[in-house]
Design an enzyme around this catalytic site. Structure first.
Site, PDB file in Angstrom:
ATOM      1  N   ASP A   1      -8.944 -10.836  -0.143  1.00  0.00           N
ATOM      2  CA  ASP A   1      -8.213 -10.458   0.895  1.00  0.00           C
ATOM      3  C   ASP A   1      -8.480 -11.246   2.369  1.00  0.00           C
ATOM      4  O   ASP A   1      -7.530 -11.312   3.163  1.00  0.00           O
ATOM      5  CB  ASP A   1      -8.226  -9.041   1.075  1.00  0.00           C
ATOM      6  CG  ASP A   1      -7.514  -8.474  -0.078  1.00  0.00           C
ATOM      7  OD1 ASP A   1      -6.394  -8.604  -0.641  1.00  0.00           O
ATOM      8  OD2 ASP A   1      -7.824  -7.038  -0.657  1.00  0.00           O
TER       9      ASP A   1
ATOM     10  N   HIS B   1     -12.122  -5.500   1.750  1.00  0.00           N
ATOM     11  CA  HIS B   1     -12.058  -4.098   2.377  1.00  0.00           C
ATOM     12  C   HIS B   1     -12.464  -3.015   1.488  1.00  0.00           C
ATOM     13  O   HIS B   1     -12.052  -1.843   1.890  1.00  0.00           O
ATOM     14  CB  HIS B   1     -10.680  -4.040   3.121  1.00  0.00           C
ATOM     15  CG  HIS B   1      -9.672  -3.903   2.248  1.00  0.00           C
ATOM     16  ND1 HIS B   1      -8.509  -3.056   2.324  1.00  0.00           N
ATOM     17  CD2 HIS B   1      -9.192  -4.720   1.200  1.00  0.00           C
ATOM     18  CE1 HIS B   1      -7.602  -3.395   1.353  1.00  0.00           C
ATOM     19  NE2 HIS B   1      -8.026  -4.235   0.515  1.00  0.00           N
TER      20      HIS B   1
ATOM     21  N   ASP C   1      -2.828  -5.123  -6.563  1.00  0.00           N
ATOM     22  CA  ASP C   1      -1.883  -6.269  -6.318  1.00  0.00           C
ATOM     23  C   ASP C   1      -2.745  -7.434  -6.645  1.00  0.00           C
ATOM     24  O   ASP C   1      -2.211  -8.502  -6.861  1.00  0.00           O
ATOM     25  CB  ASP C   1      -1.574  -6.432  -4.679  1.00  0.00           C
ATOM     26  CG  ASP C   1      -3.065  -6.243  -3.767  1.00  0.00           C
ATOM     27  OD1 ASP C   1      -3.808  -5.448  -4.323  1.00  0.00           O
ATOM     28  OD2 ASP C   1      -2.994  -6.777  -2.697  1.00  0.00           O
TER      29      ASP C   1
ATOM     30  N   HIS D   1      -3.518 -13.751  -0.525  1.00  0.00           N
ATOM     31  CA  HIS D   1      -2.217 -13.370  -0.037  1.00  0.00           C
ATOM     32  C   HIS D   1      -1.819 -14.710   0.862  1.00  0.00           C
ATOM     33  O   HIS D   1      -2.795 -14.972   1.935  1.00  0.00           O
ATOM     34  CB  HIS D   1      -2.223 -12.236   0.556  1.00  0.00           C
ATOM     35  CG  HIS D   1      -2.468 -10.997   0.093  1.00  0.00           C
ATOM     36  ND1 HIS D   1      -1.547 -10.326  -0.949  1.00  0.00           N
ATOM     37  CD2 HIS D   1      -3.515 -10.111  -0.058  1.00  0.00           C
ATOM     38  CE1 HIS D   1      -1.908  -9.276  -1.362  1.00  0.00           C
ATOM     39  NE2 HIS D   1      -3.316  -9.150  -1.091  1.00  0.00           N
TER      40      HIS D   1
ATOM     41  N   GLU E   1      -8.101  -4.233  -6.585  1.00  0.00           N
ATOM     42  CA  GLU E   1      -6.916  -3.317  -6.046  1.00  0.00           C
ATOM     43  C   GLU E   1      -5.632  -3.872  -6.746  1.00  0.00           C
ATOM     44  O   GLU E   1      -5.967  -5.210  -7.307  1.00  0.00           O
ATOM     45  CB  GLU E   1      -6.643  -3.555  -4.602  1.00  0.00           C
ATOM     46  CG  GLU E   1      -5.730  -2.442  -4.153  1.00  0.00           C
ATOM     47  CD  GLU E   1      -5.895  -2.389  -2.638  1.00  0.00           C
ATOM     48  OE1 GLU E   1      -6.548  -3.195  -1.748  1.00  0.00           O
ATOM     49  OE2 GLU E   1      -5.108  -1.556  -1.929  1.00  0.00           O
TER      50      GLU E   1
ATOM     51  N   TYR F   1      -2.470  -8.350   9.874  1.00  0.00           N
ATOM     52  CA  TYR F   1      -3.238  -8.182   8.899  1.00  0.00           C
ATOM     53  C   TYR F   1      -4.609  -7.633   9.139  1.00  0.00           C
ATOM     54  O   TYR F   1      -5.228  -6.573   8.669  1.00  0.00           O
ATOM     55  CB  TYR F   1      -3.279  -9.309   7.867  1.00  0.00           C
ATOM     56  CG  TYR F   1      -3.830  -9.018   6.628  1.00  0.00           C
ATOM     57  CD1 TYR F   1      -3.104  -8.863   5.423  1.00  0.00           C
ATOM     58  CD2 TYR F   1      -5.205  -9.347   6.273  1.00  0.00           C
ATOM     59  CE1 TYR F   1      -3.645  -8.908   4.382  1.00  0.00           C
ATOM     60  CE2 TYR F   1      -5.825  -9.413   4.952  1.00  0.00           C
ATOM     61  CZ  TYR F   1      -5.042  -9.037   3.928  1.00  0.00           C
ATOM     62  OH  TYR F   1      -5.550  -8.896   2.819  1.00  0.00           O
TER      63      TYR F   1
ATOM     64  N   HIS G   1       0.852  -1.114  -0.147  1.00  0.00           N
ATOM     65  CA  HIS G   1       0.098   0.040   0.242  1.00  0.00           C
ATOM     66  C   HIS G   1       1.031   1.166   0.085  1.00  0.00           C
ATOM     67  O   HIS G   1       0.632   2.090   0.942  1.00  0.00           O
ATOM     68  CB  HIS G   1      -0.939   0.158   1.179  1.00  0.00           C
ATOM     69  CG  HIS G   1      -2.175  -1.072   1.161  1.00  0.00           C
ATOM     70  ND1 HIS G   1      -2.747  -1.387   2.131  1.00  0.00           N
ATOM     71  CD2 HIS G   1      -2.942  -1.206  -0.068  1.00  0.00           C
ATOM     72  CE1 HIS G   1      -4.009  -2.046   1.652  1.00  0.00           C
ATOM     73  NE2 HIS G   1      -3.972  -1.872   0.470  1.00  0.00           N
TER      74      HIS G   1
ATOM     75  N   HIS H   1     -11.621  -8.664  -6.683  1.00  0.00           N
ATOM     76  CA  HIS H   1     -11.258  -7.450  -6.397  1.00  0.00           C
ATOM     77  C   HIS H   1     -10.116  -6.816  -7.143  1.00  0.00           C
ATOM     78  O   HIS H   1      -9.080  -7.318  -7.687  1.00  0.00           O
ATOM     79  CB  HIS H   1     -10.400  -7.521  -4.903  1.00  0.00           C
ATOM     80  CG  HIS H   1      -9.867  -6.523  -4.022  1.00  0.00           C
ATOM     81  ND1 HIS H   1     -10.374  -5.391  -4.182  1.00  0.00           N
ATOM     82  CD2 HIS H   1      -8.907  -6.311  -3.044  1.00  0.00           C
ATOM     83  CE1 HIS H   1      -9.797  -4.406  -3.277  1.00  0.00           C
ATOM     84  NE2 HIS H   1      -8.918  -5.218  -2.813  1.00  0.00           N
TER      85      HIS H   1
HETATM   86 FE1  FEO Z   1      -7.155  -5.255  -1.394  1.00  0.00          FE
HETATM   87 FE2  FEO Z   1      -4.827  -7.512  -1.372  1.00  0.00          FE
HETATM   88  O1  FEO Z   1      -5.652  -5.875  -2.187  1.00  0.00           O
END
Ligand code: FEO
Length: 394
Positions: A165, A146, A83, A226, A81, A193, A23, A79
């Site tokens: 996530d 999230h 990553d 992850h 995002e 996390y 991030h 998602h």
């Molecule tokens: Fe919300 Fe692993 O990205």
């Protein structure tokens, strides 16, 4: 490289041993991370999520050694995002018409990131996708867990929840499965996390978990985006999330301070002494804010029932290090925690009042007006700090 998850489901992601900040610079990743992408090869071939942008070419090259890209029937973007979606532009160059399944917010987010009009198919909770061989994917929206677009999907037949996530951790490991890694290391990363990413959304976490459990779907595997895949007793991480999402605290007090000429540090240590004299069972942790990793400190705040924050007064305010952690703490919206402030000063002494106001604004129950000390604490001032610490446990 691929790792078999179960039957015709393979992991085709990227383990990032190199990552130390995530991030941007907002989250420390002492143990690296991974971006988990999954390839399902039933009658239909489905790719779930991709990897972070720097690894896009490597990802697509690896994927094309596993499957003719043209044979991928559907892409699932749980998602948007970066990553997880970062390799989509590289992948979609090869298969521009392949449908991408995501939420309506996912479309907005993916278009916002990449400015491409791909073949989006929007889904909502309960929608299904047939994989053939009697198996289906069932979609579950995970709004604000999230991000607004977050989604999970469940594979019937193999009973795998691809949770994105949720239930993940930033942990690089060559062993994909939860039963193969160091358990202490794993759970340190799990709670960090949760504390740093999911705390602000705890009420939604609790509600969503109960919603999923009410479906009574058999879950043999939880495969997040992850870290490890939970194949050994996946319910254990669900139980942790339920505990963490309900105003979690341990019998711990965390004292964090910044100091210019050691006065506020001396106050911190004497307050700690007073607490310990009064309550020998409580776990006590001290952090110099400016020397400590902020995400590790946030994790300790998450575990605490009380937080004490100290700063010397500088320029009628508090140190930048103290302001930084308070800003972070305010954003976390912690519940049911108490707090107090302390600090040294030379002439005007605004820091304690300022910290108390900030803690109150952040949702903490501020238990008193705090304690401040003019100049460096002498014996009497140190004794007052010991008494202050003891008073917090009465
Ligand atoms: Fe919300 Fe692993 O990205």
């Amino acid at each position: 490289m691929k790792i078999n998850v179960k039957n015709r489901v393979d992991w085709v992601g990227k383990v990032d041993w190199d990552l130390r900040k995530f991030h941007g610079n907002e989250y420390s990743t002492h143990k690296g991370s991974s971006y988990n992408s999954y390839l399902i090869r039933e009658e239909k071939n489905v790719l779930i999520d991709t990897v972070w942008k720097p690894y896009a070419k490597e990802f697509v090259q690896n994927l094309s050694s596993e499957i003719d890209l043209e044979k991928i029937d559907f892409v699932i973007a749980n998602h948007a995002e970066i990553d997880h979606s970062g390799a989509l532009p590289e992948l979609m160059k090869h298969i521009p018409d392949t449908p991408i399944y995501c939420t309506a917010n996912g479309v907005k987010s993916l278009k916002g990131h990449y400015h491409q009009d791909w073949n989006f198919k929007t889904v909502t909770t309960g929608d299904t996708l047939d994989l053939g061989n009697g198996k289906q994917l069932i979609f579950v929206e995970m709004k604000m867990l999230h991000w607004p677009d977050s989604m999970a999907c469940y594979m019937t037949g193999d009973n795998i929840l691809f949770s994105n996530d949720a239930f993940g951790q930033h942990l690089a490991t060559e062993h994909l499965f939860n039963d193969r890694v160091d358990q202490a290391e794993l759970f340190v990363e799990c709670i960090k996390y949760y504390a740093n990413i999911l705390t602000p959304f705890s009420s939604l976490v609790e509600k969503k978990i109960h919603e999923i459990l009410a479906l009574k779907l058999p879950i043999d595997i939880i495969a997040p985006s992850h870290g490890v895949v939970w194949r050994d007793n996946p319910a254990q991480i669900v139980e942790k999330y339920l505990a963490w999402s309900t105003a979690y605290q341990e019998n711990q007090i965390t004292i964090m301070y910044d100091t210019m000429w050691d006065g506020t540090r001396i106050m911190a240590e004497n307050i700690a002494r007073g607490i310990k004299q009064q309550d020998s069972d409580v776990t006590l942790k001290l952090f110099n804010i400016s020397k400590s990793d902020k995400n590790d400190v946030i994790t300790e705040v998450f575990k605490s029932k009380m937080v004490l924050v100290g700063s010397p007064t500088i320029g009628k305010g508090i140190t930048s290090g103290t302001a930084g952690i308070l800003e972070e703490i305010e954003g976390m919206r912690f519940k049911d925690k108490s707090a107090a402030a302390f600090g040294c000063y030379g002439w005007s002494g605004e820091s304690v009042k300022k910290i108390s106001e900030w803690l109150s604004k952040a949702g903490f129950t501020v238990v008193n007006d705090g304690i401040k000390c003019l100049w460096n604490p002498d014996e009497a001032a140190q004794a007052a700090c010991v008494d202050f610490g003891a008073s917090l446990c009465q």
